[in-house]
Design an enzyme around this catalytic site. Structure first.
Site, mmCIF file in Angstrom:
data_model
loop_
_atom_site.group_PDB
_atom_site.id
_atom_site.type_symbol
_atom_site.label_atom_id
_atom_site.label_comp_id
_atom_site.label_asym_id
_atom_site.label_seq_id
_atom_site.Cartn_x
_atom_site.Cartn_y
_atom_site.Cartn_z
ATOM 1 N N PRO A 131 0.868 -1.185 0.000
ATOM 2 C CA PRO A 131 0.000 0.000 0.000
ATOM 3 C C PRO A 131 0.902 1.231 0.000
ATOM 4 O O PRO A 131 1.552 1.530 0.997
ATOM 5 C CB PRO A 131 -0.779 -0.141 1.309
ATOM 6 C CG PRO A 131 0.036 -1.040 2.175
ATOM 7 C CD PRO A 131 1.005 -1.804 1.326
ATOM 8 N N ASP A 167 6.045 2.768 1.821
ATOM 9 C CA ASP A 167 5.172 1.639 2.152
ATOM 10 C C ASP A 167 4.402 2.031 3.414
ATOM 11 O O ASP A 167 4.979 2.148 4.490
ATOM 12 C CB ASP A 167 6.061 0.398 2.400
ATOM 13 C CG ASP A 167 5.250 -0.851 2.706
ATOM 14 O OD1 ASP A 167 4.063 -0.726 3.047
ATOM 15 O OD2 ASP A 167 5.840 -1.954 2.613
ATOM 16 N N HIS A 168 3.118 2.224 3.249
ATOM 17 C CA HIS A 168 2.315 2.756 4.351
ATOM 18 C C HIS A 168 2.164 1.762 5.506
ATOM 19 O O HIS A 168 1.738 2.129 6.599
ATOM 20 C CB HIS A 168 0.933 3.152 3.815
ATOM 21 C CG HIS A 168 0.324 4.318 4.546
ATOM 22 N ND1 HIS A 168 0.821 4.800 5.735
ATOM 23 C CD2 HIS A 168 -0.742 5.093 4.251
ATOM 24 C CE1 HIS A 168 0.080 5.811 6.144
ATOM 25 N NE2 HIS A 168 -0.875 6.016 5.264
ATOM 26 N N ARG A 169 2.524 0.504 5.287
ATOM 27 C CA ARG A 169 2.486 -0.459 6.392
ATOM 28 C C ARG A 169 3.589 -0.153 7.393
ATOM 29 O O ARG A 169 3.524 -0.514 8.557
ATOM 30 C CB ARG A 169 2.672 -1.897 5.868
ATOM 31 C CG ARG A 169 1.554 -2.379 4.980
ATOM 32 C CD ARG A 169 1.913 -3.691 4.346
ATOM 33 N NE ARG A 169 3.162 -3.620 3.603
ATOM 34 C CZ ARG A 169 3.785 -4.656 3.061
ATOM 35 N NH1 ARG A 169 3.272 -5.858 3.201
ATOM 36 N NH2 ARG A 169 4.909 -4.503 2.387
ATOM 37 N N ILE A 219 5.536 3.084 7.235
ATOM 38 C CA ILE A 219 5.699 4.510 7.507
ATOM 39 C C ILE A 219 4.339 5.194 7.471
ATOM 40 O O ILE A 219 3.584 5.025 6.498
ATOM 41 C CB ILE A 219 6.659 5.115 6.463
ATOM 42 C CG1 ILE A 219 8.073 4.594 6.765
ATOM 43 C CG2 ILE A 219 6.641 6.632 6.488
ATOM 44 C CD1 ILE A 219 8.927 4.451 5.596
#
Ligand code: CAO
Length: 431
Positions: free
Chosen positions: A227, A403-405, A407
């Protein structure tokens, strides 16, 4: 004491011919009570024939394709006398007659002990096979098998069995197909249909280079798995540019010039030291972060054969001049197709700079297992309000995809603020 039990086709309601579709046992198999021995089928329904006793199959009397009828011998089972339970005989359930294709419950006829040595207790036992219904034409055992693999049988349009019946092999093939498509990037996502372009004009087929194909597969994997968020900002590099021009002016003719990218690398490393989660990879199980204590920066290099990413190792301990020489060497090697796999491994974070070409912003794709990538486009002189007046400043557009998982948005913005601060005043790199 052991007894030999005969398993026969039960009364399925005046059906003269029953097809044997699948035989799931062979002589010597150990079977459990109610384990499916075979799948039978009439014109109206299919049924699993369960074992009425636990034991060892002594002989099998049917094979797929056979026609059987009530009372036909299916198999003999050698069972322990104690395991043969006495139960009241019951009529088997009737098979479905209305639905064109339905799995109906059926009961095996009570087993009959032969050679009663000495008097076997017991014999008859009610069978209660699983009742399963649904539109897909598959026996309960196949449905169970599919369920164990997480397959929805309704998704298997037609089977290879008689009248499109779904067999175990069809379930296996379905799983194989999904796996192959998953690896190729399909994973249940509808593919783009092939189009015949010839009605619209002349075309020519050009094979993709190996680099393009491999890069494409990797980008596809990342796109589907991560994501990603891209955050855009601008760094004021007016002073940095003046310094860089002064440095380059000192260089002898033919000596390697320093581009702004080297300062971007240095600013990035300093920000990674400040924000360790940017110098990390997510563990395979997604449960922890692997924090790296080294600072290797990948640089996306455009080559005639496609994009490659050589890695500048230990960028934290190299000077601007050293980094410039190393990047010049590696990008030259890349363009000649001479990079070795080791030259492209071990990166912690990647920079993709299109600044030499143009652009105002773009959304680079993270080079997983890294967690972020910095995109750079062309610096532009802009009027910037300093509180009193508009002043001309050289602004460098930066695009940070992460990577939103790993950061979150605020951390991404703070990281970018740090990069901007270092580029805005490179003396801070000394602190
Ligand atoms: N703003 C303004 N000018 C810039 C600039 C920027 N952000 N970045 C580079 N330039 C200038 C340089 O200063 C240089 O100017 P001079 O010719 O006057 O010296 C010129 O553009 C060419 O620079 P360069 O691209 O050769 O050098 P670099 O160090 O900036 O970049 C490299 C090196 C290897 C990254 C680059 O050559 C390259 O291959 N870029 C493409 C990367 C790419 O394709 N990314 C896309 C990946 S996503 O699909």
């Amino acid at each position: 004491m052991t007894v030999l039990i005969e398993i026969k086709v039960p009364d399925v309601g005046n059906v003269a011919e029953i097809d044997v579709v699948e035989v799931l046992i062979q002589a010597g198999d150990v079977v459990a009570l109610e384990q499916t021995l075979a799948t039978l089928e009439t014109d109206k329904a299919s049924m699993d024939l369960p074992s009425s006793v636990a034991g060892t199959i002594q002989q099998v009397y049917i094979k797929p394709g056979d026609k059987v009828s009530e009372g036909s011998l299916i198999a003999t089972v050698l069972a322990n006398e104690e395991q043969v339970v006495i139960a009241a005989p019951t009529q088997p359930d009737a098979i479905a007659t209305d639905a064109p294709v339905t799995d109906a419950p059926v009961a095996a006829k009570a087993p009959e002990p032969v050679k009663p040595t000495p008097e076997p207790k017991a014999v008859e036992r009610t069978q209660s096979p699983d009742v399963t219904t649904g539109k897909a034409h598959a026996s309960p055992s196949v449905r169970l098998f599919a369920r164990e693999l997480g397959v929805d049988v309704a998704k298997i349009k037609t089977g290879s069995g008689r009248k499109g019946r779904i067999l175990k092999d069809d379930v296996k093939n379905f799983v194989k197909k999904v796996m192959v498509e998953g690896v190729a990037g399909g994973a249940g996502i509808p593919s783009i249909p092939a189009v015949d372009f010839t009605p619209f004009g002349e075309t020519e087929i050009q094979k993709l280079s190996k680099i393009k194909r491999l890069t494409g597969q990797n980008l596809n994997r990342v796109w589907l798995n991560l994501p990603m968020v891209t955050y855009h900002d601008e760094a004021d590099i007016t002073d940095l540019e003046a310094f860089r021009n002064a440095l380059n002016a000192e260089k002898a003719k033919g000596e390697l010039k320093i581009t702004g990218l080297m300062f971007v690398i240095k600013a990035l490393v300093a920000a990674m030291q400040q924000f360790p989660s940017f110098n990390a990879s997510l563990s395979a199980d997604g449960e922890s972060l692997i924090l790296k204590k080294y600072f290797n920066i990948g640089i996306a290099v455009d080559t005639p054969n496609g994009l490659v990413v050589p890695v500048l190792r230990n960028a934290n301990s190299k000077s601007i001049n050293e980094l410039a020489v190393e990047l010049a060497e590696k990008s030259e090697k890349a363009r000649l197709g001479k990079l070795l796999p080791a030259d492209m491994q071990g990166g912690c974070l990647t920079v993709s700079s299109l600044g030499g070409i143009g652009g105002t912003a773009f959304t680079p794709i993270v080079n997983a297992p890294e967690v972020a990538i910095l995109g750079v486009t062309r610096a532009k002189m802009q009027p910037v309000w300093n509180g009193e007046e508009f002043v001309p400043r050289l602004m460098l557009p930066l695009d940070l995809t992460y990577d939103h998982r790993v950061i979150d948005g605020a951390e991404g913005a703070r990281f970018m603020a740090a990069v901007k601060q270092y580029l805005g005043d490179i003396r801070r790199l000394l602190l």
